[in-house]
Write an enzyme that holds these catalytic residues in place. Sequence first.
Site, mmCIF file in Angstrom:
data_model
loop_
_atom_site.group_PDB
_atom_site.id
_atom_site.type_symbol
_atom_site.label_atom_id
_atom_site.label_comp_id
_atom_site.label_asym_id
_atom_site.label_seq_id
_atom_site.Cartn_x
_atom_site.Cartn_y
_atom_site.Cartn_z
ATOM 1 N N GLU A 122 7.386 3.494 -1.580
ATOM 2 C CA GLU A 122 7.040 4.457 -0.539
ATOM 3 C C GLU A 122 8.046 4.195 0.566
ATOM 4 O O GLU A 122 8.097 3.087 1.111
ATOM 5 C CB GLU A 122 5.617 4.255 -0.020
ATOM 6 C CG GLU A 122 5.265 5.282 1.050
ATOM 7 C CD GLU A 122 4.059 4.901 1.876
ATOM 8 O OE1 GLU A 122 3.349 5.808 2.318
ATOM 9 O OE2 GLU A 122 3.833 3.698 2.097
ATOM 10 N N ASP B 153 4.553 -0.633 -0.546
ATOM 11 C CA ASP B 153 4.042 0.198 0.535
ATOM 12 C C ASP B 153 4.983 0.147 1.740
ATOM 13 O O ASP B 153 5.462 -0.921 2.126
ATOM 14 C CB ASP B 153 2.657 -0.303 0.948
ATOM 15 C CG ASP B 153 2.093 0.468 2.118
ATOM 16 O OD1 ASP B 153 1.749 1.651 1.937
ATOM 17 O OD2 ASP B 153 2.016 -0.110 3.219
#
Length: 585
Positions: free
Chosen positions: A291, A258
Site C-alpha cells: 500500500e 501497510d
Amino acid sequence: MRTFRFKKTFGAEMLGEGQTAFTLWAPESENVFLKIEGMQDLQMHSDSQGHFSITAPCSAGARYRFCVSDGLFVPDPASRSQPDGVLGASEVIDPKHYQWQCSEWQGRPWYEAVIYELHVGLLGGYEGICQRLDELAALGITTIELMPINSFGGVRNWGYDGVLPYAPAVSYGDPDELKHFIDAAHARGLMVILDVVYNHFGPEGNFLPVYAGDFFNYDQNSTWGMGINFKKPEVRNFFIENALYWIMEYRFDGVRIDAASAISDHTWIGELQERVQTTIEPGRHVHLILENENNDAGLLRNGFTAQWNDDGHNALHVLLTGEHEGYYKMFAKNPTQDLAKVLAEGFVYQGQLNPYSGKNRGMPSDDLPLTKFILFLQNHDQIGNRAFGERLLVLAKSEAVKATYALLLLSPLIPMIFMGEEWGCMTPFYFFCDFHGELAEHIKEGRRKEFSEFPEFQNEKTREHIPDPNALSTFEDSRPDRSMRDTDSGKEWLALTHDLLALRKKWIIPYLDYAQSAGVNILGVGAICARWYLDDKKLLTIFINLSEKKYEIIEPYGLIFTIPERRHTGTLPAFSFMASMENRP
C-alpha cells in the site's frame, strides 16, 4: 513430512533439551534481567553494543519478561505469544509443535489471485474463518487477506494499533490455531496473505522508547505515531525478520506492507524484497504487496508483486457517488478519464501535481503488467474511515454498483473484495478499538474531530452521533449480517459473484501471463470501452456505462457477459456492462 522453522535474531528461541536462548536489544539499559515465572531472575550478558543474551533452562509454555532500566518489567518485543495481552508476560513457543498437513504447498502464481479481505475477529477468529473456507473456495476466491493480527491493546482492534508484531492476538486463537487455519486454506487451494504494519506502533503496550529509544526517528513522525528509525541495522532486521517469520514459520503466502510511503528509508523496502527472495524455498510462490501513496512504480518494476490501486478505487467511487471531498478531490475533475487511465496504465497519478497535497505524486507505470495493480470497490479503509462506515450499496445506485462489480471481477487487474461484498452486504464497518480511561476518551474525541472539517459535521451535535470506537456495540454492529445472504437480494448478489468468478476462471485467468492495453475509448461521462491484448492471441473488450444516458456502439463479437441481459443490439444501456472475448489475428 516437511517441518518448517525460522530462527529469529531476537526474542526466545528453543534449543532443545529444556534450553531456550533469549536475546534483547536494549541500548539504553546498563543491565537487563530475565524474569521467568517460578525461577530466580537471571542477569543477561551484554556485548557492550546494547545486545543482551542468555540461555535458560526452560521449555515451551514458560512465561517470561525482561527487567530493563529502573526495574521496569516489559514483554519481549519479538514475543511469539502473549496469552494475557500486550501488558502481560510473553510465552515461549515451540515452532515445531504444529504438524503441517499441506507441507508441500507451494502457493499459486499471482495472476490467479482473487482476493477476499477480512477481519479475523469479526468472523469468529481462526476457527470461524475455517468454517467458511469451503464456501469461499466454491465461490471462486483464491486468496484470503487478513487485516493485521499482531497483538494490540484490548481484545478488539482493526490491528493497525499493534505493538508486538510477532505475537498473534490472543483473542483470535492461539498460534497453532492460526497455523491450522492456514493449513486448511492451503488444503482448499487458497492462498493466505497477511497485512503487516511497519511504520508505527500503537498507543498502548509499546515499551521500546524506555530501553531502545534508537528504535525511533522522532523527526519523522507519521499521522499514526512516532517514526521508525530504519537507519539502525537492528531495526531494519527486526522488521525484515518479522516478514520472514510470517512467511516461513506460519507459511503465509505473502504480506501486504501497510502505508509503505510512511517508511522513511526506502532502501529498506528493497532489502526486504531481496531477503525474502533469497530465503524462500525454490519454486515457492510468495507475494509482496504494497500500500503506497507514492505510487512508486519502480518498486513494482524491481520485484514487488503488486500494489493496492487506490487511484482506481477513487475514480470509481467519485463516478458512483459524486463525492468530491477529502482525497476524492484528486479525482473530481474528470473521473471518467481517470478510470480510462487506470484500465490502460495502472496509476492515474504518474508524477503530476496532486491538488489534495500540493505535491507531485507517482511515477510512470504504463510499462507494467496490469496484474501489478489490485483493484477494489471497497476495503477496510474506504468503508471504515467514513464517519458512519457505510458500504457502497448505501451510497450508490445498485444497478451502477453491479456494473462496476462486473468490471472489477472481469478486468485484467487483480480483483479484491471485502468480506460480505459477495452477497451485497449493507452492514456498516466502523472503526473500532478497545482502549480505556483517558486514552479511550482521547481516541473518541479525535475521531469526531477528524470529521469536523466536512460540511455535514460542522455541527457538534451531528458529530456526537459518530459511533464511539471503544464501545463494544461499535464492534458488534460491524459484523457482516449473514442473514442477508438468504434474502432475494443476497442470493442475487451471490449468484452474480459466482457467475463472474466462473467467467474469470474460464476466460481471463488462463490468458493473464500477458496483458497489455489495446486502447481505451471514452464514450461519455461514466462510459468507457476498454480493450486488452491477452495471452494466446486473445482480445478482451469491456464496455461499461455508469451514467443514465444510452449509447449506440458497434456490437462486439464473442460476448461472454452482459448486465443487464442483452436485449438491444448495438446499444449500451444506462448502468450497464458488457464483456467479450475474441481471437485476434
